[in-house]
Design a protein around this motif. Sequence first.
Motif, PDB file in Angstrom:
ATOM      1  N   PRO A   3      17.869 -15.822  43.352  1.00  0.00           N
ATOM      2  CA  PRO A   3      18.111 -14.528  42.701  1.00  0.00           C
ATOM      3  C   PRO A   3      17.685 -14.518  41.231  1.00  0.00           C
ATOM      4  O   PRO A   3      17.144 -13.517  40.741  1.00  0.00           O
ATOM      5  CB  PRO A   3      19.623 -14.334  42.848  1.00  0.00           C
ATOM      6  N   THR A   4      17.895 -15.628  40.526  1.00  0.00           N
ATOM      7  CA  THR A   4      17.485 -15.690  39.117  1.00  0.00           C
ATOM      8  C   THR A   4      15.969 -15.642  39.002  1.00  0.00           C
ATOM      9  O   THR A   4      15.433 -14.953  38.127  1.00  0.00           O
ATOM     10  CB  THR A   4      18.043 -16.947  38.431  1.00  0.00           C
ATOM     11  N   GLN A   5      15.263 -16.330  39.886  1.00  0.00           N
ATOM     12  CA  GLN A   5      13.800 -16.288  39.854  1.00  0.00           C
ATOM     13  C   GLN A   5      13.286 -14.880  40.154  1.00  0.00           C
ATOM     14  O   GLN A   5      12.309 -14.432  39.558  1.00  0.00           O
ATOM     15  CB  GLN A   5      13.220 -17.304  40.841  1.00  0.00           C
ATOM     16  N   SER A   6      13.935 -14.177  41.071  1.00  0.00           N
ATOM     17  CA  SER A   6      13.557 -12.784  41.371  1.00  0.00           C
ATOM     18  C   SER A   6      13.774 -11.894  40.157  1.00  0.00           C
ATOM     19  O   SER A   6      12.947 -11.027  39.851  1.00  0.00           O
ATOM     20  CB  SER A   6      14.367 -12.245  42.551  1.00  0.00           C
ATOM     21  N   LEU A  27      25.069 -10.026  34.806  1.00  0.00           N
ATOM     22  CA  LEU A  27      25.670 -10.525  36.047  1.00  0.00           C
ATOM     23  C   LEU A  27      25.137 -11.911  36.400  1.00  0.00           C
ATOM     24  O   LEU A  27      25.892 -12.769  36.862  1.00  0.00           O
ATOM     25  CB  LEU A  27      25.418  -9.536  37.184  1.00  0.00           C
ATOM     26  N   ALA A  28      23.854 -12.154  36.145  1.00  0.00           N
ATOM     27  CA  ALA A  28      23.246 -13.461  36.440  1.00  0.00           C
ATOM     28  C   ALA A  28      23.732 -14.562  35.508  1.00  0.00           C
ATOM     29  O   ALA A  28      23.615 -15.737  35.827  1.00  0.00           O
ATOM     30  CB  ALA A  28      21.718 -13.352  36.369  1.00  0.00           C
ATOM     31  N   THR A  29      24.287 -14.181  34.363  1.00  0.00           N
ATOM     32  CA  THR A  29      24.745 -15.176  33.389  1.00  0.00           C
ATOM     33  C   THR A  29      26.270 -15.283  33.324  1.00  0.00           C
ATOM     34  O   THR A  29      26.819 -15.797  32.356  1.00  0.00           O
ATOM     35  CB  THR A  29      24.169 -14.875  31.988  1.00  0.00           C
ATOM     36  N   GLY A  30      26.929 -14.781  34.373  1.00  0.00           N
ATOM     37  CA  GLY A  30      28.367 -15.004  34.480  1.00  0.00           C
ATOM     38  C   GLY A  30      29.274 -13.865  34.078  1.00  0.00           C
ATOM     39  O   GLY A  30      30.494 -13.981  34.186  1.00  0.00           O
ATOM     40  N   TRP A  31      28.711 -12.761  33.614  1.00  0.00           N
ATOM     41  CA  TRP A  31      29.535 -11.590  33.320  1.00  0.00           C
ATOM     42  C   TRP A  31      29.994 -10.962  34.633  1.00  0.00           C
ATOM     43  O   TRP A  31      29.330 -11.093  35.659  1.00  0.00           O
ATOM     44  CB  TRP A  31      28.737 -10.561  32.528  1.00  0.00           C
ATOM     45  N   SER A  67      22.042 -14.411  22.273  1.00  0.00           N
ATOM     46  CA  SER A  67      23.353 -14.881  22.735  1.00  0.00           C
ATOM     47  C   SER A  67      23.292 -15.541  24.113  1.00  0.00           C
ATOM     48  O   SER A  67      24.220 -16.242  24.499  1.00  0.00           O
ATOM     49  CB  SER A  67      24.366 -13.730  22.743  1.00  0.00           C
ATOM     50  N   LEU A  68      22.198 -15.345  24.843  1.00  0.00           N
ATOM     51  CA  LEU A  68      22.050 -15.950  26.174  1.00  0.00           C
ATOM     52  C   LEU A  68      21.517 -17.377  26.134  1.00  0.00           C
ATOM     53  O   LEU A  68      21.565 -18.088  27.130  1.00  0.00           O
ATOM     54  CB  LEU A  68      21.094 -15.106  27.023  1.00  0.00           C
ATOM     55  N   ARG A 116      15.481 -19.009  32.191  1.00  0.00           N
ATOM     56  CA  ARG A 116      14.851 -20.247  32.678  1.00  0.00           C
ATOM     57  C   ARG A 116      15.604 -21.472  32.154  1.00  0.00           C
ATOM     58  O   ARG A 116      15.815 -22.445  32.887  1.00  0.00           O
ATOM     59  CB  ARG A 116      13.397 -20.308  32.252  1.00  0.00           C
ATOM     60  N   ALA A 117      16.012 -21.441  30.889  1.00  0.00           N
ATOM     61  CA  ALA A 117      16.747 -22.572  30.310  1.00  0.00           C
ATOM     62  C   ALA A 117      18.068 -22.782  31.036  1.00  0.00           C
ATOM     63  O   ALA A 117      18.491 -23.926  31.253  1.00  0.00           O
ATOM     64  CB  ALA A 117      16.993 -22.332  28.824  1.00  0.00           C
ATOM     65  N   ARG A 118      18.719 -21.708  31.448  1.00  0.00           N
ATOM     66  CA  ARG A 118      19.985 -21.818  32.166  1.00  0.00           C
ATOM     67  C   ARG A 118      19.808 -22.411  33.555  1.00  0.00           C
ATOM     68  O   ARG A 118      20.755 -22.924  34.140  1.00  0.00           O
ATOM     69  CB  ARG A 118      20.654 -20.443  32.266  1.00  0.00           C
TER      70      ARG A 118
END
Length: 125
Positions: A3-6, A27-31, A67-68, A116-118
């Motif tokens: 999902p992150t790559q998409s 949403l992809a970063t935990g929110w 902030s990400l 990408r770093a995450r």
Amino acid sequence: MTPTQSLIAKLSDATEGSREMSDAVLLATGWTRRKFGALNCWAHPDGSECFNRDRPDPTRDLTAAVSLIPEGWGWRIQNYGGDKIGLAALMKPGTHIADYEQGATPELALTIAALRAREVNTDDL
């Protein structure tokens, strides 16, 4: 494709940021989204909450994109003239090796780089 790559592919194809894309990034970063009666609220991964109108907009706001970036990572952003093409570089902690990402805007480029770093396995750092 994860999902992150998409999401990264969608951001890479975008010509500008949007609230919809920023919400997908959050949403992809935990929110998480929460409802309190008629009020929409967002919860930060650290547990703090904010109202719908106060949530970050990383695909359109550089401060929100910064902030990400994972803690300890170095970063640099460049803007190429009037075309507003952005180039972001992130460096793993303790290295000078950069990963470069391009986007239609500096905000998009930095958001892509942060996502990408995450994805990097923390055991590899």
